[in-house]
Design a protein around this motif. Structure first.
Motif, mmCIF file in Angstrom:
data_model
loop_
_atom_site.group_PDB
_atom_site.id
_atom_site.type_symbol
_atom_site.label_atom_id
_atom_site.label_comp_id
_atom_site.label_asym_id
_atom_site.label_seq_id
_atom_site.Cartn_x
_atom_site.Cartn_y
_atom_site.Cartn_z
ATOM 1 N N ARG A 1 0.828 -1.209 0.000
ATOM 2 C CA ARG A 1 0.000 0.000 0.000
ATOM 3 C C ARG A 1 0.862 1.258 0.000
ATOM 4 O O ARG A 1 0.585 2.220 -0.726
ATOM 5 N N LEU A 2 1.930 1.255 0.789
ATOM 6 C CA LEU A 2 2.828 2.402 0.820
ATOM 7 C C LEU A 2 3.554 2.560 -0.512
ATOM 8 O O LEU A 2 3.726 3.685 -1.006
ATOM 9 N N ALA A 3 3.967 1.442 -1.114
ATOM 10 C CA ALA A 3 4.657 1.500 -2.404
ATOM 11 C C ALA A 3 3.760 2.139 -3.467
ATOM 12 O O ALA A 3 4.201 3.013 -4.237
ATOM 13 N N GLU A 4 2.512 1.724 -3.500
ATOM 14 C CA GLU A 4 1.588 2.277 -4.494
ATOM 15 C C GLU A 4 1.360 3.760 -4.250
ATOM 16 O O GLU A 4 1.272 4.556 -5.203
ATOM 17 N N ALA A 5 1.273 4.146 -2.981
ATOM 18 C CA ALA A 5 1.068 5.563 -2.658
ATOM 19 C C ALA A 5 2.263 6.409 -3.056
ATOM 20 O O ALA A 5 2.112 7.520 -3.587
ATOM 21 N N ARG A 6 3.465 5.891 -2.825
ATOM 22 C CA ARG A 6 4.660 6.653 -3.182
ATOM 23 C C ARG A 6 4.827 6.750 -4.694
ATOM 24 O O ARG A 6 5.241 7.788 -5.224
ATOM 25 N N ASN B 1 7.178 11.662 -8.041
ATOM 26 C CA ASN B 1 7.286 11.387 -9.469
ATOM 27 C C ASN B 1 6.512 12.425 -10.270
ATOM 28 O O ASN B 1 5.458 12.904 -9.834
ATOM 29 N N ALA B 2 7.028 12.748 -11.442
ATOM 30 C CA ALA B 2 6.304 13.620 -12.359
ATOM 31 C C ALA B 2 5.056 12.891 -12.864
ATOM 32 O O ALA B 2 5.057 11.660 -12.973
ATOM 33 N N PRO B 3 3.991 13.622 -13.175
ATOM 34 C CA PRO B 3 2.741 12.981 -13.613
ATOM 35 C C PRO B 3 2.916 12.091 -14.836
ATOM 36 O O PRO B 3 2.189 11.102 -14.995
ATOM 37 N N ASP B 4 3.867 12.428 -15.720
ATOM 38 C CA ASP B 4 4.045 11.639 -16.940
ATOM 39 C C ASP B 4 5.154 10.608 -16.815
ATOM 40 O O ASP B 4 5.574 10.005 -17.808
ATOM 41 N N ALA B 5 5.668 10.367 -15.592
ATOM 42 C CA ALA B 5 6.750 9.394 -15.407
ATOM 43 C C ALA B 5 6.254 7.990 -15.730
ATOM 44 O O ALA B 5 5.132 7.608 -15.390
ATOM 45 N N SER B 6 7.106 7.211 -16.377
ATOM 46 C CA SER B 6 6.738 5.843 -16.726
ATOM 47 C C SER B 6 6.727 4.960 -15.480
ATOM 48 O O SER B 6 7.277 5.309 -14.435
ATOM 49 N N TRP B 7 6.094 3.783 -15.628
ATOM 50 C CA TRP B 7 6.054 2.842 -14.496
ATOM 51 C C TRP B 7 7.459 2.412 -14.120
ATOM 52 O O TRP B 7 7.782 2.279 -12.940
ATOM 53 N N GLU B 8 8.317 2.191 -15.117
ATOM 54 C CA GLU B 8 9.692 1.776 -14.849
ATOM 55 C C GLU B 8 10.448 2.853 -14.066
ATOM 56 O O GLU B 8 11.203 2.544 -13.134
ATOM 57 N N THR B 9 10.220 4.122 -14.414
ATOM 58 C CA THR B 9 10.871 5.225 -13.690
ATOM 59 C C THR B 9 10.371 5.295 -12.250
ATOM 60 O O THR B 9 11.157 5.478 -11.306
ATOM 61 N N ARG B 10 9.076 5.139 -12.076
ATOM 62 C CA ARG B 10 8.506 5.170 -10.729
ATOM 63 C C ARG B 10 9.052 4.030 -9.869
ATOM 64 O O ARG B 10 9.373 4.213 -8.686
ATOM 65 N N LEU B 11 9.168 2.856 -10.467
ATOM 66 C CA LEU B 11 9.688 1.708 -9.732
ATOM 67 C C LEU B 11 11.152 1.912 -9.365
ATOM 68 O O LEU B 11 11.578 1.580 -8.245
ATOM 69 N N ARG B 12 11.929 2.465 -10.279
ATOM 70 C CA ARG B 12 13.341 2.720 -10.017
ATOM 71 C C ARG B 12 13.512 3.720 -8.868
ATOM 72 O O ARG B 12 14.369 3.535 -7.992
ATOM 73 N N ARG B 13 12.682 4.738 -8.846
ATOM 74 C CA ARG B 13 12.763 5.724 -7.771
ATOM 75 C C ARG B 13 12.275 5.148 -6.441
ATOM 76 O O ARG B 13 12.761 5.532 -5.376
ATOM 77 N N LEU B 14 11.316 4.217 -6.523
ATOM 78 C CA LEU B 14 10.808 3.597 -5.295
ATOM 79 C C LEU B 14 11.922 2.843 -4.570
ATOM 80 O O LEU B 14 11.953 2.811 -3.339
ATOM 81 N N ARG B 15 12.826 2.256 -5.322
ATOM 82 C CA ARG B 15 13.908 1.479 -4.701
ATOM 83 C C ARG B 15 14.813 2.348 -3.843
ATOM 84 O O ARG B 15 15.507 1.842 -2.962
ATOM 85 N N LYS B 16 14.813 3.660 -4.090
ATOM 86 C CA LYS B 16 15.628 4.578 -3.297
ATOM 87 C C LYS B 16 14.772 5.554 -2.480
ATOM 88 O O LYS B 16 15.318 6.456 -1.845
#
Length: 303
Positions: free
Chosen positions: A207-212, A219-234
């Protein structure tokens, strides 16, 4: 070594597991004990427990108490006085309560903070915390620190701020890792301090991962899923340190450590639960002490 929770054996102690990887395996038997003196009652009980585990049938557990100055029996009425005296003699860093469950550890921790340490706030400067899950995020910029390990003790040296985000509460703090002699500025989960679980539930983390990943601050509104996932790791919120109070711990968290004073909580353990797994638990808990060992509510085992 205690097996992982829910397992019958420790994979790291099974030679066949390493042989299957093509590794050469050597064996050694440790015969000299240096944690306690040879005349120690702590060592006497640890030795008896280790030998009893090899017997068939397994005997009823018993404690060998007579004639030893380093062994004591206490009960719930006196345990606060025992812990308080140990704190005055050797300090909280040399005293621990070892218990069977995270729920009982939480009860002891809250009791010690209020009745002995007189802490009223949820988190105070000087607080002793236990890392509840390995973390690689906050060590990334510290040259001498590869990661912060599950089971490490940390001291709160500064509390900078407290905030709530996505339904979780966080504290921005500086922690001192005394065993590593390093200070770590980081963010910690406050919710884990008073949660009876060993660590945050997987569904809650999801739930926290999805919220972040959906948060426009991350993340920018147009960020890709891969970019969002990469940023989530940090991400500093998703990767906040999971911590517990460190005045009472489960035996699995106590492995590999030692204290001058150890209180072992034996209350509420039914006779039918005193099998081989219990022997392993009691052996590990007993062998954590170097100077004084207190058995809390041992029942018939002390007779």
């Amino acid at each position: 070594q205690l097996p992982p929770v829910g397992s019958a054996e420790s994979p790291a102690m099974v030679p066949a597991n390493f042989k299957r990887l093509g590794l050469h395996v050597s064996r050694a038997v440790l015969t000299d004990t240096v944690r306690q003196s040879r005349t120690s009652g702590i060592l006497r009980n640890a030795t008896w427990l280790r030998r009893a585990m090899l017997m068939d049938p397994l005997p009823s557990p018993r404690l060998l108490l007579d004639g030893y100055d380093d062994l004591h029996v206490t009960d719930g009425n006196d345990v606060a006085d025992v812990v308080g005296e140990c704190y005055r003699a050797d300090g909280p860093d040399e005293t621990i309560i070892v218990t069977r469950s995270n729920r009982r550890a939480l009860q002891f921790n809250l009791g010690i903070r209020s009745a002995i340490l007189d802490y009223e706030e949820e988190l105070v400067k000087g607080e002793r915390l236990l890392i509840a899950k390995n973390n690689y995020t906050w060590s990334a910029t510290i040259k001498e620190l590869d990661f912060i390990a599950n089971g490490d003790v940390a001291i709160v040296s500064s509390i900078h701020s407290i905030e709530e985000k996505h339904g979780f509460r966080f504290a921005n703090v500086t922690l001192t890792l005394p065993d590593r002699d390093v200070d770590v500025p980081c963010r910690i989960f406050l919710d884990t301090l008073t949660d009876e679980s060993a660590s945050i539930d997987r569904a809650e983390l999801q739930r926290l991962a999805e919220a972040r990943m959906a948060d426009p601050e991350a993340n920018a509104p147009d960020a890709s899923w891969e970019t969002r996932l990469r940023r989530l790791r940090k991400d500093e919120y998703f990767n906040a340190l999971q911590v517990k109070y460190a005045y009472a711990v489960t035996c699995h968290k106590a492995q590999g450590a030692q204290w001058k004073n150890v209180v072992i909580d034996l209350g509420g353990i039914a006779p039918e639960s005193q099998g081989l797994e219990f022997y392993r638990w009691l052996y590990t808990a007993t062998s954590r002490a170097t100077s004084r060992l207190f058995y809390l509510n041992p029942g018939e085992m002390a007779e």
